[in-house]
Scaffold this motif. Structure first.
Motif, PDB file in Angstrom:
ATOM      1  N   ASP A  16      25.871 -42.908 -11.373  1.00  0.00           N
ATOM      2  CA  ASP A  16      26.455 -44.078 -12.035  1.00  0.00           C
ATOM      3  C   ASP A  16      27.753 -43.752 -12.755  1.00  0.00           C
ATOM      4  O   ASP A  16      28.284 -44.598 -13.469  1.00  0.00           O
ATOM      5  N   ALA A  17      28.270 -42.535 -12.598  1.00  0.00           N
ATOM      6  CA  ALA A  17      29.378 -42.067 -13.431  1.00  0.00           C
ATOM      7  C   ALA A  17      30.588 -42.982 -13.316  1.00  0.00           C
ATOM      8  O   ALA A  17      30.994 -43.383 -12.226  1.00  0.00           O
ATOM      9  N   LEU A  18      31.169 -43.286 -14.487  1.00  0.00           N
ATOM     10  CA  LEU A  18      32.378 -44.107 -14.540  1.00  0.00           C
ATOM     11  C   LEU A  18      33.636 -43.257 -14.539  1.00  0.00           C
ATOM     12  O   LEU A  18      34.734 -43.763 -14.367  1.00  0.00           O
ATOM     13  N   GLY A  19      33.503 -41.963 -14.750  1.00  0.00           N
ATOM     14  CA  GLY A  19      34.673 -41.093 -14.850  1.00  0.00           C
ATOM     15  C   GLY A  19      35.194 -41.045 -16.269  1.00  0.00           C
ATOM     16  O   GLY A  19      34.965 -41.935 -17.091  1.00  0.00           O
ATOM     17  N   GLY A  20      35.897 -39.972 -16.573  1.00  0.00           N
ATOM     18  CA  GLY A  20      36.507 -39.838 -17.885  1.00  0.00           C
ATOM     19  C   GLY A  20      35.598 -39.279 -18.946  1.00  0.00           C
ATOM     20  O   GLY A  20      35.993 -39.137 -20.096  1.00  0.00           O
ATOM     21  N   GLY A  21      34.364 -38.940 -18.598  1.00  0.00           N
ATOM     22  CA  GLY A  21      33.440 -38.380 -19.574  1.00  0.00           C
ATOM     23  C   GLY A  21      32.590 -37.303 -18.936  1.00  0.00           C
ATOM     24  O   GLY A  21      32.866 -36.833 -17.842  1.00  0.00           O
TER      25      GLY A  21
END
Length: 303
Positions: A16-21
């Protein structure tokens, strides 16, 4: 099935990763750790909407399907239950009418793809409906999505939650379909100023740093919240799954462990299954760098 779900953990920030973290590598050794610890269930949040065509037939990328398959297989091979959901479909929440056909098409593909899997695989229709998916609108969308799933999976356990981000207080507005294979879910992060102190994506959260938890009044508040959830479940004759609960890593560890222990114990006392948020990133019970459980949280969850 709710009894089988038992004690669970989310593999958040992976599929589910949105990116940036922080992101969790979906490594099979982490499934080994979960199974050895005595956890029963892995919840796999999946951001299908980022890996499907924007126009009809809204086909899901086969390579992404293979990544999800690997996670499902890793869980089932270790005799873990697995919950697969639709996560972070923010566009649906912002524009339900526009995205409803795509949402239903995603579920038609997901349900058909997993139709022959064993009953230890559960579906969760949508993580945290919100925004323009008001209670009335979500009730209608939920019923349509469930009907799509039932075309290919007539007896699969399906997890449903309320609008307003699966908040326990929104349960009375949830219209429960007439279906014998449903579990209701809530997410529990109260008090929010404690569980999300210092969380970079929450406005004002830096000002909450230092908040502790563990006084009798704190315990009574949790006890009252979960008692209301349990009462609703009894009224609806519907089992309950706390699909997410956890405290962010910048909170004091002693307080995090106390809160986690208390929420977990109350959930179990009331007959609810649960899944901690989450395994190994910002709320993580497992330290990826040390390849070891954070012992206060492991004890809080499993004794």
């Amino acid at each position: 099935m709710n009894r089988w779900l038992g004690r669970g953990i989310n593999f958040g920030n992976a599929l589910d990763a949105l990116g940036g973290g922080s992101e969790l590598p979906l490594d099979e050794r982490y499934f080994d750790e979960v199974a050895r610890a005595g956890i029963d269930t892995v919840r796999l949040p999946v951001r299908w909407s980022a890996h499907a065509e924007p126009a009809p037939p809204y086909a899901i990328d086969p390579a992404f399907f293979q990544r999800v398959d690997a996670g499902v297989r890793a869980a089932l091979d270790r005799d873990l239950n697995v919950v697969v959901n639709v996560h972070h479909y923010h566009e649906l929440c912002a524009a339900p009418d526009e995205h409803l056909p795509r949402f239903l098409a995603l579920w038609q593909q997901i349900a058909s793809h997993y139709a022959d899997h064993c009953g230890r695989l559960c579906f969760e229709l949508l993580n945290e409906p919100r925004g323009q998916l008001t209670a009335a609108r979500w009730n209608a969308v939920l019923a349509q999505a469930l009907a799509v799933v039932r075309d290919s999976n007539p007896e699969r356990t399906v997890i449903i939650g309320s609008a307003d981000m699966n908040d326990p207080g929104a349960l009375p507005a949830l219209a429960v379909p007439d279906d014998d294979h449903l579990i209701a879910t809530v997410h529990y992060y109260a008090p929010f100023e404690f569980t999300h102190q210092g969380a970079g994506w929450v406005e004002g959260a830096e000002g909450w740093l230092g908040r502790m938890w563990g006084e009798p009044a704190d315990e009574n508040a949790v006890r009252d919240d979960l008692a209301e959830v349990a009462a609703w479940g009894r009224q609806q004759r519907l089992p309950l799954f706390i699909g997410e609960f956890g405290a962010f890593s910048r909170a004091d560890m002693v307080s995090r462990a106390r809160w986690t222990t208390f929420v977990r114990a109350e959930a179990e006392r009331l007959g609810m299954s649960w899944a901690y948020w989450e395994f190994g990133t910002d709320f993580g019970a497992f330290d990826l760098q040390r390849s070891a459980w954070r012992e206060p949280l492991r004890r809080a969850l499993l004794g």
